[in-house]
Design a protein around this motif. Structure first.
Motif, PDB file in Angstrom:
ATOM      1  N   ALA A  71     -53.717 -27.288   0.503  1.00  0.00           N
ATOM      2  CA  ALA A  71     -55.073 -27.363   2.331  1.00  0.00           C
ATOM      3  C   ALA A  71     -56.323 -28.052   1.861  1.00  0.00           C
ATOM      4  N   GLU A  72     -56.530 -28.844   3.093  1.00  0.00           N
ATOM      5  CA  GLU A  72     -57.569 -29.590   2.971  1.00  0.00           C
ATOM      6  C   GLU A  72     -59.191 -29.209   3.722  1.00  0.00           C
ATOM      7  N   GLY A  73     -60.260 -28.780   3.993  1.00  0.00           N
ATOM      8  CA  GLY A  73     -61.155 -28.268   4.726  1.00  0.00           C
ATOM      9  C   GLY A  73     -61.939 -29.003   4.999  1.00  0.00           C
ATOM     10  N   VAL A  74     -62.653 -28.034   5.769  1.00  0.00           N
ATOM     11  CA  VAL A  74     -64.735 -28.599   5.694  1.00  0.00           C
ATOM     12  C   VAL A  74     -64.706 -27.228   7.357  1.00  0.00           C
ATOM     13  N   LEU A  75     -66.269 -26.951   6.069  1.00  0.00           N
ATOM     14  CA  LEU A  75     -66.773 -26.087   6.274  1.00  0.00           C
ATOM     15  C   LEU A  75     -68.195 -25.783   7.168  1.00  0.00           C
ATOM     16  N   PHE A  76     -68.711 -26.145   8.050  1.00  0.00           N
ATOM     17  CA  PHE A  76     -69.762 -26.457   8.812  1.00  0.00           C
ATOM     18  C   PHE A  76     -70.399 -24.849   8.975  1.00  0.00           C
ATOM     19  N   VAL A  77     -71.713 -24.719   8.331  1.00  0.00           N
ATOM     20  CA  VAL A  77     -72.021 -24.084   8.708  1.00  0.00           C
ATOM     21  C   VAL A  77     -73.047 -23.549   9.500  1.00  0.00           C
ATOM     22  N   VAL A  78     -73.518 -22.226  11.032  1.00  0.00           N
ATOM     23  CA  VAL A  78     -73.605 -22.354  12.160  1.00  0.00           C
ATOM     24  C   VAL A  78     -74.839 -21.354  12.046  1.00  0.00           C
ATOM     25  N   ALA A  79     -74.908 -19.910  11.296  1.00  0.00           N
ATOM     26  CA  ALA A  79     -76.331 -19.749  11.089  1.00  0.00           C
ATOM     27  C   ALA A  79     -75.966 -18.964   9.665  1.00  0.00           C
ATOM     28  N   GLY A  80     -77.900 -18.670   8.731  1.00  0.00           N
ATOM     29  CA  GLY A  80     -77.371 -18.225   7.486  1.00  0.00           C
ATOM     30  C   GLY A  80     -77.870 -19.229   6.685  1.00  0.00           C
ATOM     31  N   ALA A  84     -79.427 -12.112   4.168  1.00  0.00           N
ATOM     32  CA  ALA A  84     -78.934 -12.258   5.925  1.00  0.00           C
ATOM     33  C   ALA A  84     -77.119 -12.396   5.827  1.00  0.00           C
ATOM     34  N   PRO A  85     -76.854 -12.155   6.665  1.00  0.00           N
ATOM     35  CA  PRO A  85     -75.021 -12.058   6.975  1.00  0.00           C
ATOM     36  C   PRO A  85     -75.237 -13.690   7.674  1.00  0.00           C
ATOM     37  N   ALA A  86     -74.183 -14.502   7.635  1.00  0.00           N
ATOM     38  CA  ALA A  86     -74.391 -16.453   7.713  1.00  0.00           C
ATOM     39  C   ALA A  86     -72.890 -16.282   7.995  1.00  0.00           C
ATOM     40  N   ARG A  87     -72.466 -17.553   9.014  1.00  0.00           N
ATOM     41  CA  ARG A  87     -71.094 -17.796   9.042  1.00  0.00           C
ATOM     42  C   ARG A  87     -71.426 -19.391   9.755  1.00  0.00           C
ATOM     43  N   PHE A  88     -70.304 -19.591   9.234  1.00  0.00           N
ATOM     44  CA  PHE A  88     -69.573 -20.974   9.555  1.00  0.00           C
ATOM     45  C   PHE A  88     -68.797 -21.046   9.755  1.00  0.00           C
ATOM     46  N   HIS A  89     -67.838 -22.331  10.503  1.00  0.00           N
ATOM     47  CA  HIS A  89     -65.954 -22.499  10.660  1.00  0.00           C
ATOM     48  C   HIS A  89     -65.381 -23.077   9.118  1.00  0.00           C
TER      49      HIS A  89
END
Length: 271
Positions: A88-97, A132-137
Motif C-alpha cells: 500500500a502507498e499512501g498520502v496524508l493531508f493534515v486538516v487540523a492540529g 490538542a487533537p489532530a485530524r488528517f486524511h
C-alpha cells in the motif's frame, strides 16, 4: 489563512428532522458532513487514542482502487505500526492540529496543510505530541508496479508552499495544487487540491476512466454527478466511480476540495 473542514463531534439532537443529503447511487455517493458523527467511527490495529471515519473503500462494481480515512489522533496518540500492507502507498493531508511523522528515519512536523506521500513498504510512524487533537486524511492505494519504472520516493510538503496551476482561459478562477508532476509515471495516483474562485465553473461534463474521491475543504457549490445537480459544502465527501459525468458551479465563496484519482497505468483486463 486557509481553513479546512473536518467531521462534527457528538450526535445531532433527537428532534432533528431527517432532511440530510446522503445518497448512494450506481454512479456516485455523497456523504454529507452532518452524517460523519462519532457513532460511525472505528478503530485501527496498532493505533493508540485514535478514531477513524472510513469514507471510501474498494467495492466490487463501484470505485475499486482506493480507500480514504479521516483519522483523529488525541494528544499522546498515534502509531509505530500504522500501515500493515507492504504493497500500500499512501498520502496524508493534515486538516487540523499537528502531527510528528517519521519516514525512513527522517522526522517531520506536519501542521494544517501538511502533505506526505508514503511509497509502498515505507517505514513510518505518526504521533501527536501536542496538547490538542489532530485530524488528517489518509488515502491508500495498492501500488501498481511496472517493470523498468522506479517506485517514487517519500516526500513531505505543505500546500501553502505550492502555487496553484490555473487552467488556461479561466482568468485564474479554476486551478489545481499539484503535489506531483502529471507526467511522472512513477506515480499511479494523484491526490491534489482543486480550487474554484467564487462563480467559477467546470464548464463541461468530465467523463473519464479515473475514479474520484472529492472531500470539500471549504466553500459550497452545485456539483453535477451523473444525471443530478447536487448541492455540496465544506465537510462533504463525493465518491465517483469510473466514467461518472461531473461538472461544477462554484458558490459565493472560494470552493476547494481534496481530489483523489488513479492515473498512469493500463486498464486491467480480465485475462
Amino acid at each position: 489563512m486557509t481553513s479546512y473542514a473536518s467531521p462534527s463531534a457528538g450526535l445531532p439532537p433527537q428532534m432533528q428532522l431527517h432532511t440530510g443529503r446522503a445518497v448512494f447511487t450506481e454512479a456516485y455517493a455523497v456523504i454529507p458532513h452532518g452524517v460523519m458523527r462519532d457513532i460511525v467511527t472505528s478503530y485501527l490495529p496498532h493505533w493508540r487514542n485514535s478514531i477513524v471515519w472510513t469514507i471510501a473503500r474498494p467495492l466490487s462494481g463501484f470505485a475499486e482502487t482506493f480507500s480514504q480515512y479521516i483519522v483523529e489522533v488525541a494528544p499522546g496518540g498515534g502509531s509505530e505500526r500504522p500501515e500493515m500492507n507492504p504493497e500500500a502507498e499512501g498520502v496524508l493531508f493534515v486538516v487540523a492540529g499537528q502531527v510528528h511523522l517519521t519516514v525512513d528515519g527522517q522526522a517531520h512536523e506536519l501542521s494544517e496543510g501538511g502533505y506526505a506521500f508514503l511509497p509502498p513498504a515505507a517505514r513510518w510512524t505518526l504521533n501527536n505530541s501536542s496538547a490538542a487533537p489532530a485530524r488528517f486524511h489518509w488515502v491508500r492505494k495498492r501500488y501498481e508496479r511496472v517493470d523498468g519504472i522506479d517506485v517514487p520516493p517519500a516526500f513531505v510538503t505543505n500546500e501553502q508552499d505550492i502555487a496553484i496551476r490555473w487552467m488556461p482561459g479561466t482568468r485564474d478562477t479554476w486551478g489545481t495544487t499539484r503535489f506531483v508532476e502529471p507526467s511522472d509515471l512513477r506515480h499511479d495516483m494523484h491526490v491534489n487540491i482543486v480550487t474554484l474562485e467564487p462563480g467559477a465553473v467546470i464548464p463541461f461534463e468530465e467523463t473519464h476512466v479515473m475514479e474520484h474521491g472529492l472531500y470539500v475543504l471549504e466553500g459550497k457549490a452545485v456539483y453535477r454527478l451523473n444525471r443530478d445537480w447536487v448541492e455540496v459544502e465544506a465537510g462533504d465527501f463525493m465518491w465517483l466511480r469510473a466514467f461518472c459525468p461531473q461538472a461544477c458551479y462554484a458558490g459565493p465563496e472560494r470552493f476547494r476540495y481534496l481530489l483523489y484519482k488513479d492515473v498512469n497505468r493500463h486498464a486491467k483486463l480480465p485475462f
